[in-house]
Design a protein around this motif. Structure first.
Motif, PDB file in Angstrom:
ATOM      1  N   GLN A 125      43.379  36.137  35.135  1.00 19.41           N
ATOM      2  CA  GLN A 125      43.709  34.860  34.504  1.00 19.41           C
ATOM      3  C   GLN A 125      43.398  33.664  35.404  1.00 19.41           C
ATOM      4  O   GLN A 125      43.554  32.515  34.969  1.00 19.41           O
ATOM      5  CB  GLN A 125      45.195  34.831  34.135  1.00 19.41           C
ATOM      6  N   PHE A 126      42.966  33.915  36.637  1.00 15.43           N
ATOM      7  CA  PHE A 126      42.731  32.798  37.561  1.00 15.43           C
ATOM      8  C   PHE A 126      41.640  31.889  36.997  1.00 15.43           C
ATOM      9  O   PHE A 126      40.571  32.354  36.610  1.00 15.43           O
ATOM     10  CB  PHE A 126      42.329  33.322  38.940  1.00 15.43           C
ATOM     11  N   PRO A 127      41.892  30.566  36.916  1.00 15.79           N
ATOM     12  CA  PRO A 127      40.994  29.671  36.180  1.00 15.79           C
ATOM     13  C   PRO A 127      39.708  29.292  36.902  1.00 15.79           C
ATOM     14  O   PRO A 127      38.786  28.774  36.289  1.00 15.79           O
ATOM     15  CB  PRO A 127      41.868  28.435  35.944  1.00 15.79           C
ATOM     16  N   VAL A 128      39.649  29.521  38.205  1.00 18.61           N
ATOM     17  CA  VAL A 128      38.447  29.183  38.973  1.00 18.61           C
ATOM     18  C   VAL A 128      37.655  30.459  39.210  1.00 18.61           C
ATOM     19  O   VAL A 128      38.226  31.494  39.551  1.00 18.61           O
ATOM     20  CB  VAL A 128      38.825  28.527  40.315  1.00 18.61           C
ATOM     21  N   PRO A 129      36.342  30.429  39.029  1.00 20.30           N
ATOM     22  CA  PRO A 129      35.549  31.654  39.226  1.00 20.30           C
ATOM     23  C   PRO A 129      35.745  32.249  40.616  1.00 20.30           C
ATOM     24  O   PRO A 129      35.917  31.523  41.600  1.00 20.30           O
ATOM     25  CB  PRO A 129      34.107  31.169  39.030  1.00 20.30           C
ATOM     26  N   ILE A 138      39.371  36.208  47.462  1.00 22.50           N
ATOM     27  CA  ILE A 138      40.677  36.872  47.396  1.00 22.50           C
ATOM     28  C   ILE A 138      40.760  37.965  48.451  1.00 22.50           C
ATOM     29  O   ILE A 138      39.785  38.678  48.701  1.00 22.50           O
ATOM     30  CB  ILE A 138      40.913  37.456  45.989  1.00 22.50           C
ATOM     31  N   ALA A 139      41.961  38.075  49.058  1.00 23.37           N
ATOM     32  CA  ALA A 139      42.257  39.148  50.010  1.00 23.37           C
ATOM     33  C   ALA A 139      43.673  39.630  49.743  1.00 23.37           C
ATOM     34  O   ALA A 139      44.421  39.007  48.980  1.00 23.37           O
ATOM     35  CB  ALA A 139      42.105  38.649  51.444  1.00 23.37           C
ATOM     36  N   ALA A 140      44.059  40.746  50.358  1.00 21.15           N
ATOM     37  CA  ALA A 140      45.400  41.286  50.118  1.00 21.15           C
ATOM     38  C   ALA A 140      45.954  41.954  51.366  1.00 21.15           C
ATOM     39  O   ALA A 140      45.238  42.649  52.089  1.00 21.15           O
ATOM     40  CB  ALA A 140      45.382  42.280  48.962  1.00 21.15           C
ATOM     41  N   ASN A 165      35.879  38.831  52.400  1.00 23.89           N
ATOM     42  CA  ASN A 165      34.477  39.196  52.169  1.00 23.89           C
ATOM     43  C   ASN A 165      34.325  40.421  51.271  1.00 23.89           C
ATOM     44  O   ASN A 165      33.210  40.798  50.913  1.00 23.89           O
ATOM     45  CB  ASN A 165      33.786  39.498  53.507  1.00 23.89           C
ATOM     46  N   ALA A 166      35.440  41.044  50.907  1.00 27.69           N
ATOM     47  CA  ALA A 166      35.372  42.360  50.270  1.00 27.69           C
ATOM     48  C   ALA A 166      34.971  42.333  48.802  1.00 27.69           C
ATOM     49  O   ALA A 166      34.375  43.293  48.303  1.00 27.69           O
ATOM     50  CB  ALA A 166      36.706  43.078  50.422  1.00 27.69           C
ATOM     51  N   CYS A 167      35.300  41.281  48.073  1.00 25.75           N
ATOM     52  CA  CYS A 167      34.983  41.253  46.641  1.00 25.75           C
ATOM     53  C   CYS A 167      34.460  39.874  46.250  1.00 25.75           C
ATOM     54  O   CYS A 167      34.859  38.861  46.828  1.00 25.75           O
ATOM     55  CB  CYS A 167      36.206  41.622  45.796  1.00 25.75           C
ATOM     56  N   ASN A 168      33.578  39.851  45.270  1.00 24.65           N
ATOM     57  CA  ASN A 168      32.940  38.587  44.885  1.00 24.65           C
ATOM     58  C   ASN A 168      32.968  38.351  43.382  1.00 24.65           C
ATOM     59  O   ASN A 168      32.162  37.575  42.863  1.00 24.65           O
ATOM     60  CB  ASN A 168      31.501  38.531  45.410  1.00 24.65           C
ATOM     61  N   SER A 169      33.888  39.011  42.681  1.00 23.39           N
ATOM     62  CA  SER A 169      34.047  38.798  41.246  1.00 23.39           C
ATOM     63  C   SER A 169      35.446  39.256  40.855  1.00 23.39           C
ATOM     64  O   SER A 169      36.109  39.972  41.616  1.00 23.39           O
ATOM     65  CB  SER A 169      32.999  39.578  40.443  1.00 23.39           C
ATOM     66  N   LYS A 170      35.882  38.871  39.671  1.00 27.81           N
ATOM     67  CA  LYS A 170      37.197  39.331  39.222  1.00 27.81           C
ATOM     68  C   LYS A 170      37.232  40.854  39.131  1.00 27.81           C
ATOM     69  O   LYS A 170      38.205  41.489  39.548  1.00 27.81           O
ATOM     70  CB  LYS A 170      37.549  38.695  37.875  1.00 27.81           C
TER      71      LYS A 170
END
Length: 305
Positions: A148-152, A160-162, A178-183
């Motif tokens: 649901q995050f509104p910014v690509p 995003i990181a965790a 650096n691990a992911c580049n899309s939802k």
């Protein structure tokens, strides 16, 4: 007859030229057209305990006949917020604040027309009190927030990181910026986080966020707006001064949100952790069942209560 005369005069004036026709056309729309009013906004956020006043507003989009005079409403609400209230608050105060058109960027870190990129770090409680099944619900909720995050989500926009945490030796940077580049890839990365059990060393997780996650070596950007979103079902019970750790993060410009689950949480501690204003940064679910219900609410395009 009078109405006909008015219409005739208006038509005569309307035909005198473009400079005159625009205000006349506007007058005719206002006089004869129906009023157009926006939907009510979501109710404002409120503290997770006690009584407070919440408000909502609407605006007149186009003047016309029968425009309402009531453009704001308020009411007093007491006790813990419902799952639907919390879902609405998350959409309004968390997700909504990072919209490309969000005016919040004006007063915070950028401009509404050109907001900065966002480095969003989820910090997830995997202590024993959460339990294996409830941790799966927590993971699903994080996946919903990402979707649901509104910014690509991309290398030049939101990253995003965790971190997941429990006892001292179980505070892990599960994946970096650096691990992911899309939802889709970020949702898949979150799905790989394992439950471990143990204590609740929130302080160590916050320190790991500042000293390790939010560094250029792990993909965090100097020009990014740094956001930490903590989810916990309890209170810190080891690892040092949690307020000092949170303040150290805030001093670097990190904005901190927290989502509390169950009545086992220490509300005062979480108030010390999150950024101001507290009602816009601290959210609450009474149970993990309520969290699961809220995930369904959040997948609806517009959530109101």
């Amino acid at each position: 007859m009078k109405l006909f005369t008015i219409c005739l005069l208006m038509c005569l004036v309307f035909n005198q030229g473009q400079a005159t026709s625009k205000p006349v056309a506007s007058f005719l729309r206002n006089f004869f057209g129906s009023c157009e009013v926006s939907q009510w906004s979501p109710w404002s956020s409120r503290p997770i305990s006690g009584c407070s006043t919440v408000t909502r507003t609407r605006t007149i989009i186009r003047q016309g006949r029968n425009c309402p005079t009531e453009l704001s409403q308020s009411e007093t609400r007491c006790g813990r917020p419902s799952a639907l209230e919390t879902a609405t608050s998350l959409r309004r105060s968390f997700l909504g604040s990072f919209s490309v058109s969000a005016a919040a960027f004006d007063s915070r870190v950028g401009s509404a027309s050109q907001p900065p990129p966002v480095d969003l770090l989820f910090v997830l409680d995997k202590s024993g009190s959460v339990g294996f099944n409830h941790f799966a619900t927590l993971i699903e909720h994080v996946q919903t927030l990402i979707n649901q995050f509104p910014v690509p989500i991309a290398s030049d926009q939101t990253r995003i990181a965790a971190i997941s945490f429990s006892s001292a030796n179980q505070v892990d940077l599960d994946f970096n910026f650096n691990a992911c580049n899309s939802k889709a890839t970020c949702v898949a990365s979150v799905r790989q986080i394992d439950f471990e059990g143990g204590w609740t060393h929130t302080t160590r997780a916050l320190n790991k966020a500042r000293n390790e996650a939010f560094t250029t070596a792990n993909g965090s950007r100097q020009n990014a707006h740094k956001v930490l979103f903590l989810i916990t079902d309890g209170h810190s019970n080891g690892g040092g001064d949690v307020q000092a750790a949170a303040n150290a993060l805030k001093e670097t410009g990190t904005e901190i949100y927290a989502l509390a689950v169950t009545d086992n949480v220490n509300e005062d501690e979480l108030k010390d952790i999150v950024s101001e204003p507290i009602p816009d940064h601290l959210f609450y679910y009474q149970s993990f069942h309520a969290m699961a219900s809220a995930s369904r609410f959040l997948m609806i395009s517009r959530v109101t209560v």
